[in-house]
Write a protein that holds these residues in place. Structure first.
Motif, PDB file in Angstrom:
ATOM      1  N   ILE A  64       0.855  -1.182   0.000  1.00  0.00           N
ATOM      2  CA  ILE A  64       0.000   0.000   0.000  1.00  0.00           C
ATOM      3  C   ILE A  64       0.893   1.235   0.000  1.00  0.00           C
ATOM      4  CG2 ILE A  64      -1.815   1.251   1.210  1.00  0.00           C
ATOM      5  CD1 ILE A  64      -2.585  -1.403   2.544  1.00  0.00           C
ATOM      6  N   LEU A  65       0.835   1.994  -1.079  1.00  0.00           N
ATOM      7  CA  LEU A  65       1.627   3.216  -1.208  1.00  0.00           C
ATOM      8  C   LEU A  65       0.801   4.395  -0.719  1.00  0.00           C
ATOM      9  CD1 LEU A  65       3.147   2.614  -4.760  1.00  0.00           C
ATOM     10  CD2 LEU A  65       4.269   2.268  -2.552  1.00  0.00           C
ATOM     11  N   VAL A  66       1.300   5.088   0.294  1.00  0.00           N
ATOM     12  CA  VAL A  66       0.545   6.202   0.867  1.00  0.00           C
ATOM     13  C   VAL A  66       1.374   7.480   0.794  1.00  0.00           C
ATOM     14  CG1 VAL A  66      -0.741   4.703   2.430  1.00  0.00           C
ATOM     15  CG2 VAL A  66       1.383   5.769   3.210  1.00  0.00           C
ATOM     16  N   PRO A  67       0.724   8.625   0.697  1.00  0.00           N
ATOM     17  CA  PRO A  67       1.456   9.894   0.663  1.00  0.00           C
ATOM     18  C   PRO A  67       2.055  10.235   2.023  1.00  0.00           C
ATOM     19  CG  PRO A  67      -0.907  10.279   0.598  1.00  0.00           C
ATOM     20  CD  PRO A  67      -0.726   8.813   0.507  1.00  0.00           C
ATOM     21  N   ASP A  68       3.091  11.048   2.003  1.00  0.00           N
ATOM     22  CA  ASP A  68       3.736  11.504   3.240  1.00  0.00           C
ATOM     23  C   ASP A  68       3.026  12.775   3.687  1.00  0.00           C
ATOM     24  OD1 ASP A  68       5.426  11.827   5.353  1.00  0.00           O
ATOM     25  OD2 ASP A  68       7.110  12.597   4.175  1.00  0.00           O
ATOM     26  N   ALA A  69       1.882  12.596   4.340  1.00  0.00           N
ATOM     27  CA  ALA A  69       1.050  13.741   4.705  1.00  0.00           C
ATOM     28  C   ALA A  69       0.218  13.384   5.931  1.00  0.00           C
ATOM     29  CB  ALA A  69       0.132  14.113   3.538  1.00  0.00           C
ATOM     30  N   LEU A  70      -0.408  14.404   6.487  1.00  0.00           N
ATOM     31  CA  LEU A  70      -1.312  14.214   7.613  1.00  0.00           C
ATOM     32  C   LEU A  70      -2.740  14.038   7.124  1.00  0.00           C
ATOM     33  CD1 LEU A  70       0.051  17.064   9.925  1.00  0.00           C
ATOM     34  CD2 LEU A  70       0.290  14.608  10.343  1.00  0.00           C
ATOM     35  N   ILE A  71      -3.543  13.344   7.925  1.00  0.00           N
ATOM     36  CA  ILE A  71      -4.961  13.165   7.630  1.00  0.00           C
ATOM     37  C   ILE A  71      -5.712  13.214   8.954  1.00  0.00           C
ATOM     38  CG2 ILE A  71      -4.809  10.624   7.701  1.00  0.00           C
ATOM     39  CD1 ILE A  71      -6.890  10.603   5.384  1.00  0.00           C
ATOM     40  N   GLN A  72      -6.912  13.758   8.950  1.00  0.00           N
ATOM     41  CA  GLN A  72      -7.673  13.972  10.190  1.00  0.00           C
ATOM     42  C   GLN A  72      -9.115  13.505  10.009  1.00  0.00           C
ATOM     43  OE1 GLN A  72      -6.777  17.782  11.829  1.00  0.00           O
ATOM     44  NE2 GLN A  72      -8.374  17.714  13.390  1.00  0.00           N
ATOM     45  N   PRO A  73      -9.308  12.199   9.856  1.00  0.00           N
ATOM     46  CA  PRO A  73     -10.638  11.674   9.506  1.00  0.00           C
ATOM     47  C   PRO A  73     -11.634  11.773  10.648  1.00  0.00           C
ATOM     48  CG  PRO A  73      -9.150   9.880   9.988  1.00  0.00           C
ATOM     49  CD  PRO A  73      -8.321  11.128  10.033  1.00  0.00           C
ATOM     50  N   MET A  74     -12.898  11.526  10.314  1.00  0.00           N
ATOM     51  CA  MET A  74     -13.972  11.601  11.305  1.00  0.00           C
ATOM     52  C   MET A  74     -15.057  10.591  10.954  1.00  0.00           C
ATOM     53  SD  MET A  74     -15.611  15.294  10.108  1.00  0.00           S
ATOM     54  CE  MET A  74     -16.797  15.374  11.439  1.00  0.00           C
ATOM     55  N   ALA A  75     -15.915  10.312  11.927  1.00  0.00           N
ATOM     56  CA  ALA A  75     -17.005   9.363  11.726  1.00  0.00           C
ATOM     57  C   ALA A  75     -18.094   9.979  10.857  1.00  0.00           C
ATOM     58  CB  ALA A  75     -17.593   8.953  13.071  1.00  0.00           C
ATOM     59  N   ALA A  76     -18.665   9.184   9.969  1.00  0.00           N
ATOM     60  CA  ALA A  76     -19.735   9.666   9.093  1.00  0.00           C
ATOM     61  C   ALA A  76     -20.913  10.206   9.897  1.00  0.00           C
ATOM     62  CB  ALA A  76     -20.191   8.539   8.172  1.00  0.00           C
ATOM     63  N   GLU A  77     -21.204   9.580  11.013  1.00  0.00           N
ATOM     64  CA  GLU A  77     -22.318  10.047  11.841  1.00  0.00           C
ATOM     65  C   GLU A  77     -22.046  11.449  12.377  1.00  0.00           C
ATOM     66  OE1 GLU A  77     -25.302   8.377  15.354  1.00  0.00           O
ATOM     67  OE2 GLU A  77     -23.476   7.275  14.839  1.00  0.00           O
ATOM     68  N   ASP A  78     -20.779  11.729  12.699  1.00  0.00           N
ATOM     69  CA  ASP A  78     -20.417  13.069  13.161  1.00  0.00           C
ATOM     70  C   ASP A  78     -20.481  14.086  12.027  1.00  0.00           C
ATOM     71  OD1 ASP A  78     -20.009  12.124  15.722  1.00  0.00           O
ATOM     72  OD2 ASP A  78     -17.834  11.925  15.512  1.00  0.00           O
ATOM     73  N   VAL A  79     -20.141  13.647  10.818  1.00  0.00           N
ATOM     74  CA  VAL A  79     -20.291  14.520   9.648  1.00  0.00           C
ATOM     75  C   VAL A  79     -21.757  14.920   9.497  1.00  0.00           C
ATOM     76  CG1 VAL A  79     -20.087  14.692   7.141  1.00  0.00           C
ATOM     77  CG2 VAL A  79     -18.324  13.493   8.448  1.00  0.00           C
ATOM     78  N   ALA A  80     -22.644  13.935   9.553  1.00  0.00           N
ATOM     79  CA  ALA A  80     -24.068  14.198   9.404  1.00  0.00           C
ATOM     80  C   ALA A  80     -24.585  15.139  10.485  1.00  0.00           C
ATOM     81  CB  ALA A  80     -24.849  12.880   9.426  1.00  0.00           C
ATOM     82  N   ALA A  81     -24.114  14.943  11.716  1.00  0.00           N
ATOM     83  CA  ALA A  81     -24.555  15.811  12.810  1.00  0.00           C
ATOM     84  C   ALA A  81     -24.146  17.256  12.559  1.00  0.00           C
ATOM     85  CB  ALA A  81     -23.980  15.307  14.132  1.00  0.00           C
ATOM     86  N   ALA A  82     -22.912  17.456  12.079  1.00  0.00           N
ATOM     87  CA  ALA A  82     -22.434  18.808  11.810  1.00  0.00           C
ATOM     88  C   ALA A  82     -23.193  19.451  10.657  1.00  0.00           C
ATOM     89  CB  ALA A  82     -20.935  18.773  11.511  1.00  0.00           C
TER      90      ALA A  82
END
Length: 247
Positions: free
Chosen positions: A150-168
């Protein structure tokens, strides 16, 4: 309040319809399955009758650059025209953190075009830019896999739960139009490789994670903070570890 949710049968849309209903709103899911087609305009006038708010959480069925641009431009133009005709007072769109600063991504270029159409319209609006969802970490790993690596970029990521997305998104929808954008994200920053490795370890997946300085995401190379929200963003509370326990 009648709130029409375009893409209301999808991941975010389903959560939205449920949460809005729990708070006493008439949340109406709208999708081709319910007779509403945003690409042709079919069913829009009928479903928007009496609506105060429209929330667009729909997504293109294809991520190919031309197809995704055609989808978001055509769909958004049709929605805005139908809203103006129906007197809808608030257009809310779910977009992506990083839109506007990753011009080499066909998908994010299309999201930027969508945002521009909304901002130029006569309909009061709010755009909610979200980080990636926990639910898609496995898909990200699969799409980046080559010969078991798995090749991944050298970067940061700040994911969240879909349910929290919907709430926002729901909170934004029942408030006054921002006539601008707001960012939302998860409570934790991860190195991209660390997040994928955590997913693999918990699923006993033998694939190897390799950080590629030129690794791409949505077709574009990243800078370290391309995918994380800026100052002033609203951060959710559900951590990745907590989400994993319940899923």
């Amino acid at each position: 309040m009648k709130i029409v949710v375009i893409g209301g049968s999808g991941l975010i849309g389903s959560y939205l319809v449920s949460k809005l209903g729990e708070h006493g709103h008439e949340a109406v899911p709208a999708s081709p399955d319910t007779g509403v087609n945003t690409l042709t305009g079919e069913g829009l006038a009928e479903v928007l009758t009496g609506a105060s708010v429209l929330i667009d959480v729909s997504n293109s069925p294809s991520f190919e650059a031309k197809a995704v641009m055609d989808f978001f431009e055509t769909s958004t133009r049709n929605l805005l025209a139908a809203e103006a005709e129906a007197g809808v007072g608030h257009h809310v769109a779910l977009s992506v953190v990083g839109t506007g600063r990753l011009p080499d991504s066909g998908y994010l270029e299309a999201k930027a075009a969508q945002e521009a159409l909304i901002a130029k319209s006569s309909v009061p609006y709010s755009i909610v830019e979200a980080t990636q969802f926990y639910e898609f970490v496995g898909r990200i790993a699969d799409s980046a896999t080559e010969d078991g690596v798995i090749l991944v970029p050298d970067a940061l990521i700040q994911p969240m739960a879909a349910e929290d997305v919907a709430a926002a998104v729901g909170r934004t929808a029942v408030g006054s139009p921002l006539n601008g954008k707001t960012e939302i994200g998860g409570p934790e920053e991860f190195r991209f490789g660390d997040l994928i490795q955590q997913h693999l370890s918990l699923s006993n997946d033998p694939r190897k994670v390799v950080v590629d300085p030129h690794g791409t995401y949505f077709g574009t190379e990243l800078e370290e903070r391309s995918l994380v929200p800026g100052e002033g963003a609203t951060l959710s509370e559900t951590t990745y570890a907590e989400w994993l326990k319940s899923h």
